[in-house]
Design a protein around this motif. Structure first.
Motif, short mmCIF file in Angstrom:
data_model
loop_
_atom_site.label_atom_id
_atom_site.label_comp_id
_atom_site.label_asym_id
_atom_site.label_seq_id
_atom_site.Cartn_x
_atom_site.Cartn_y
_atom_site.Cartn_z
N ASP B 12 0.85 -1.17 0.00
CA ASP B 12 0.00 0.00 0.00
C ASP B 12 0.90 1.23 0.00
OD1 ASP B 12 -2.09 1.83 0.44
OD2 ASP B 12 -1.76 1.71 2.61
N LEU B 14 0.43 4.43 0.78
CA LEU B 14 0.38 5.40 1.87
C LEU B 14 1.01 4.88 3.15
CD1 LEU B 14 -3.10 7.09 1.51
CD2 LEU B 14 -0.87 8.18 1.38
N THR B 15 0.81 3.60 3.45
CA THR B 15 1.28 3.09 4.73
C THR B 15 2.44 2.12 4.58
OG1 THR B 15 -0.31 1.31 4.59
CG2 THR B 15 -0.99 3.27 5.82
N ASP B 17 2.11 -0.91 4.07
CA ASP B 17 1.69 -2.24 4.52
C ASP B 17 1.50 -3.17 3.34
OD1 ASP B 17 1.71 -1.31 7.06
OD2 ASP B 17 -0.46 -1.05 7.22
N ARG B 29 -9.44 -3.50 -1.68
CA ARG B 29 -8.30 -4.38 -1.39
C ARG B 29 -8.19 -4.63 0.10
NH1 ARG B 29 -4.39 -4.69 -5.32
NH2 ARG B 29 -3.88 -6.49 -4.01
N GLU B 30 -7.41 -5.65 0.45
CA GLU B 30 -7.23 -5.94 1.87
C GLU B 30 -5.75 -6.01 2.20
OE1 GLU B 30 -10.95 -8.44 3.48
OE2 GLU B 30 -9.84 -9.54 1.94
N LEU B 31 -5.42 -5.51 3.38
CA LEU B 31 -4.03 -5.53 3.83
C LEU B 31 -3.78 -6.78 4.66
CD1 LEU B 31 -3.76 -1.81 4.91
CD2 LEU B 31 -2.70 -2.84 2.90
N ASN B 33 -2.29 -7.05 7.49
CA ASN B 33 -1.82 -6.70 8.84
C ASN B 33 -2.19 -7.75 9.87
OD1 ASN B 33 -0.48 -4.23 8.41
ND2 ASN B 33 -2.47 -3.30 7.98
#
Lengths: 722, 195
Positions: B12, B14-15, B17, B29-31, B33
């Protein structure tokens, strides 16, 4: 694989959206009327149809099933198609679902106004409408699962998990809690009695909150929040863990509505601990929502949709913390039966459901109408007014609740109740009730603004009924788990198995709690002196149910000194064995009535008092907020139903002698004549066949059996009389 | 697309991740984490709470259930609780006449009695207290006794479990001052005339 072209159905989405707005305004305005009746009881207008006990179910049902229900269908019909890359399974089912649901709402509103009710909170619908609800709910499920089965995506997304759990659980709850034996077309008796009915009812009631107000809205959050913020979901793993934990644990927590009641202790304990264990799974949803916004907080400042969502999710987090706290014995002992519960419910309803619904509508309506929101500024104003409204609604009720329980429980140095007159504790709250009405009013102003804004959006837009889309067809693959494929990932491409697992998860808790209450006799120790109601009392009780007296009065004395001093002996499970339905109530805007008929009790009133009180409560107590019930005095009792009622009760195991139905009306008239004659000695002319006579008979019966047993409080619970 | 060696890990922007590949639902979408640590601990703590709670209350029964709690609560105040039977009044007692006592009596009356006897004692469900008739005797002690022990079968409850001895005398004294006040809309006389 070749691309397939198809169309999304936006028309059903639009219909549900319109219905959401329409019923939302109506449901909330009725709520405002109820709030105002606590300030000016004359606002019941002295007619049956607008009296507090009858319109409160209209308000609760309209907000839950009409506003939130239609809102959830709007959101589901839009998102499900896109998440499945498929049109809804069947246009006809969509139509039946939409119109059937609206028909149910209209029927509900009318029947409640006419007093056709089962008297079970949030499940007040009578049996023909219950059947209709079941049918339409299955239509919804069929349409949804059909769509999922013909999807063009391999896996089902977390939003859909929540939709599926919603469907199966609500179906189970609704059916189990509505098993009724009809007496007439508009009157039935629930098969469960007393404590068992209470347990089933609150298993339902609590899980209606869980699976009608929570899981579908978590599903909506999982679709619309990342869409609006254009950010990926924070954690897929958290989705999995909190989803399964939530649905498995939720179903056990129902008994937390019955803490310190006559429900067996072990069941109460389960209610406490499962509620506490729910904090983390609930917060899992909040955390996953809020953390999805990482990197997008600048957008939140700009976009009203995201603002609404953030407050909604925060309100969800607050009430799912507050709820478990209220489930502990310490807090429940003081918060239960006060308006704390009402405040708590509205943080959820106004904050979580109301704000999330508007977020979805503000996001989706401009899209299907191919335009922009008419006024972002107006939406921002709606947001602020609505937020203020929630605060003004809840804070006075919390304040009022604290005042209330302190007053209920205060003793003087001599050991007397400081406020023995219940009404004093109500009068003290009236300024708080006024402030609450202002809060509710503000919230409605916001909603009306929102409706106006959306109407103007719709007017400037150009509706796209059939939205073209394309996606490759799904290649068939083996149903078996592939090498390296996680178990849950596999389940996500097996929606039927997924649904079955969800069903199993929710059945376990329900079965473990409810079944033993039927099978193990010692759960409800019988009390020999407790006898079935006489025919007149039974008719009176049905009028009590019809008028919704339970919306203000409880019939459940808790084992606290402050309650036994005020009312009399605390309630025992064995007292309620002939109560179809139970009428324990959930709040006390008037005093508990379960010891009302005990002649040497604290509350006893002569027949003439009840007569005068029903005719005009304010004449006896200028400050009373109880509605006028003068039609009970004017109307004749419908005795044509007595025999059938007795027969149905016999079917349910109430031990009336065989053939009693034939003489029931004679017995009824005999008892009625005695009351009528007694009124006469007080200068009141009232024929024995009036409804009021039956109501008086019922009120004078309350608590009599257990007190006549001469049992001390302790011996009744520890040595069940067989 | 499942993650494997050939698919490089997507991040991602921005982060930073890790995004899960193959997790794309209508562009959501899915991260990848992990569960937040504090969240896991919160969950564990509540589960431990639940187990301990059930052990304490329902397995070993160390903590009292509600019936026992109630018994304890009542035992704790047993010395405090009024002993109604012991409330005896002097038959020759005379009404109090000092203003503070009568004011206190009126306050008690307004709070507890007006619902049956109406605000000025003119009577509605209960008898008229302002006329010169009485059902249970005209002496002061008769009024005191009716208030203290009640006439349950007629609907007059016994107040000795809700009012102190002193309060009963105060309110009885106050009702004596109502006699002969002729308020509007009085209930017809009941009982025998007093001399």
């Amino acid at each position: 694989m070749e691309n397939q072209n198809f169309y999304y159905d936006n028309k059903t989405v639009k219909f549900f959206a319109y219905a959401t707005l329409f019923w939302g305004v109506i449901g909330m305005v009725v709520g405002l009327l109820l709030a105002l009746q606590f300030i000016w009881p004359q606002l019941t207008f002295g007619i049956p149809y607008t009296t507090f006990g009858r319109i409160r179910p209209i308000h609760t049902n309209a907000v839950i099933f009409a506003f939130v229900g239609n809102g959830m269908f709007t959101g589901i019909y839009y998102s499900l198609q896109r998440l499945c890359k498929a049109r809804m399974f069947s246009d006809i089912l969509s139509k039946i679902h939409f119109w059937g649901w609206q028909l149910i709402i209209v029927a509900a509103a009318l029947t409640f106004a006419f007093g056709f009710t089962t008297g079970k909170e949030y499940a007040e619908l009578e049996w023909p409408i219950d059947i209709l609800v079941a049918v339409i709910w299955i239509v919804f499920g069929w349409n949804m699962i059909g769509t999922i089965i013909k999807r063009r995506t391999r896996h089902i997304y977390v939003a859909i998990w929540f939709y599926l759990a919603t469907f199966v659980t609500v179906a189970v709850l609704h059916v189990a809690n509505s098993i009724e034996i009809p007496v007439t077309f508009f009157k039935s008796y629930i098969v469960y009695a007393g404590v068992q009915d209470a347990l089933v009812q609150w298993w339902y009631g609590h899980n209606a909150v869980a699976f009608f107000l929570t899981t579908p809205f978590l599903g909506l959050m999982y679709y619309y929040l990342p869409k609006a913020a254009n950010r990926p979901i924070y954690s897929y793993r958290l989705s999995i863990v909190h989803f399964w934990a939530l649905i498995f644990l939720y179903i056990w927590a129902g008994p937390h509505h019955l803490i310190y009641s006559a429900l067996p202790n072990w069941a109460q304990s389960l209610g406490v601990v499962f509620s506490v264990m729910l904090i983390a799974p609930s917060w899992g949803g909040m955390v996953n929502g809020l953390l999805t916004l990482r990197g997008a907080w600048d957008k939140v400042r700009e976009d009203p949709v995201l603002k609404f969502m953030v407050v909604a999710v925060t309100a969800y987090g607050m009430s799912t913390f507050e709820g478990p706290m209220m489930s502990t014995k310490t807090v429940n002992a003081i918060s239960h039966f006060t308006d704390w519960t009402v405040g708590h419910a509205h943080i959820g309803a106004l904050g979580w459901n109301g704000f999330m619904t508007f977020a979805v509508l503000y996001w989706l309506i401009p899209r299907i109408f191919r335009t922009n929101l008419y006024s972002k500024k107006m939406a921002n104003t709606h947001f602020w007014i609505g937020t203020l409204g929630i605060i003004f609604y809840a804070v006075p009720l919390y304040w009022g609740a604290i005042t209330q329980f302190l007053m209920w429980k205060e003793f003087t140095a001599e050991g007397f109740l400081k406020y023995p007159n219940f009404l004093e504790t109500v009068t003290q709250l009236r300024p708080m009730y006024a402030a609450r009405a202002i809060g509710g009013g503000l919230y409605i102003v916001g909603v009306v603004m929102g409706v106006y804004n959306l109407i103007l959006t719709i007017r400037q837009g150009d509706f796209l009924a059939e939205e073209a889309a394309s996606a490759p067809a799904l290649e068939p693959v083996s149903g078996k788990r592939a090498a390296g494929e996680g178990a849950h990932r596999w389940l996500e491409r097996r929606p039927v198995q997924f649904t079955i697992f969800a069903l199993l998860a929710i059945l376990i808790g329900g079965i473990i709690e409810i079944v033993p209450l039927y099978l193990i006799k010692t759960n409800i120790p019988t009390i020999a002196s407790v006898k079935p109601y006489t025919p007149l009392e039974l008719q009176g009780r049905d009028i009590y149910v019809r008028e919704g007296c339970y919306t203000c009065h409880s019939q459940e004395v808790r084992p606290f000194r402050s309650e036994t001093e005020r009312y009399g002996q605390y309630s025992k499970a064995g007292e309620y064995v002939y109560d179809h339905p139970f009428q324990w109530g959930s709040k006390r805007n008037g005093p508990d009535l379960s010891r009302e008929g005990v002649v040497n009790g604290k509350q006893y009133k002569p027949n003439s008092w009840h007569y005068n009180h029903m005719l005009n409560p304010q004449k006896l107590n200028a400050q009373s907020i109880m509605p006028v019930y003068k039609w009970l005095i004017a109307d004749d009792l419908d005795m044509s139903t007595t025999a059938k009622k007795i027969r149905v009760m016999q079917m349910l195991g109430v031990p009336y002698p065989a053939g009693f139905d034939k003489t029931a009306n004679d017995v009824l008239l005999q008892q009625a004549s005695l009351i009528s004659a007694d009124l006469k000695t007080q200068g009141i002319d009232c024929a024995p066949n009036k409804e009021i006579i039956a109501v008086i008979a019922y009120l004078q019966r309350l608590g009599v059996d257990i007190h006549s047993a001469g049992l001390s409080a302790a011996s009744a619970s520890e040595n069940p009389v067989k | 697309m499942e993650i494997n060696d050939k698919n490089p890990v997507e991040k991602d922007e921005l982060t930073g991740d890790k995004l899960l590949s193959g997790h794309d639902y209508d562009n959501i979408r899915e991260l990848d984490n992990k569960l937040p640590k504090w969240w896991v601990w919160l969950f564990i703590i509540t589960i431990v709470y639940a187990v301990v709670y059930l052990l304490v209350f329902d397995v070993f029964r160390i903590a009292p259930h509600q019936e026992a709690e109630y018994a304890n609560e009542m035992a704790a105040v047993a010395s405090l609780a009024p002993a109604p039977q012991a409330m005896v009044f002097d038959t020759l007692m005379v009404p109090l006449t000092d203003q503070p006592a009568l004011d206190a009596g009126k306050a008690i009356f307004d709070k507890n009695c007006v619902v049956c006897h109406k605000t000025q004692g003119q009577g509605l469900v209960g008898p008229n207290l302002t006329d010169n008739y009485s059902i249970h005797g005209c002496r002061f002690i008769d009024a005191v006794n009716v208030i203290a022990t009640g006439v349950p079968e007629k609907g007059m409850i016994s107040w000795k479990t809700q009012l102190t001895k002193e309060q009963i005398i105060q309110v009885a004294s106050y009702t004596m001052t109502l006699r002969g006040t002729n308020p509007p809309d009085p209930k017809a006389p009941q009982g025998d005339p007093c001399k």
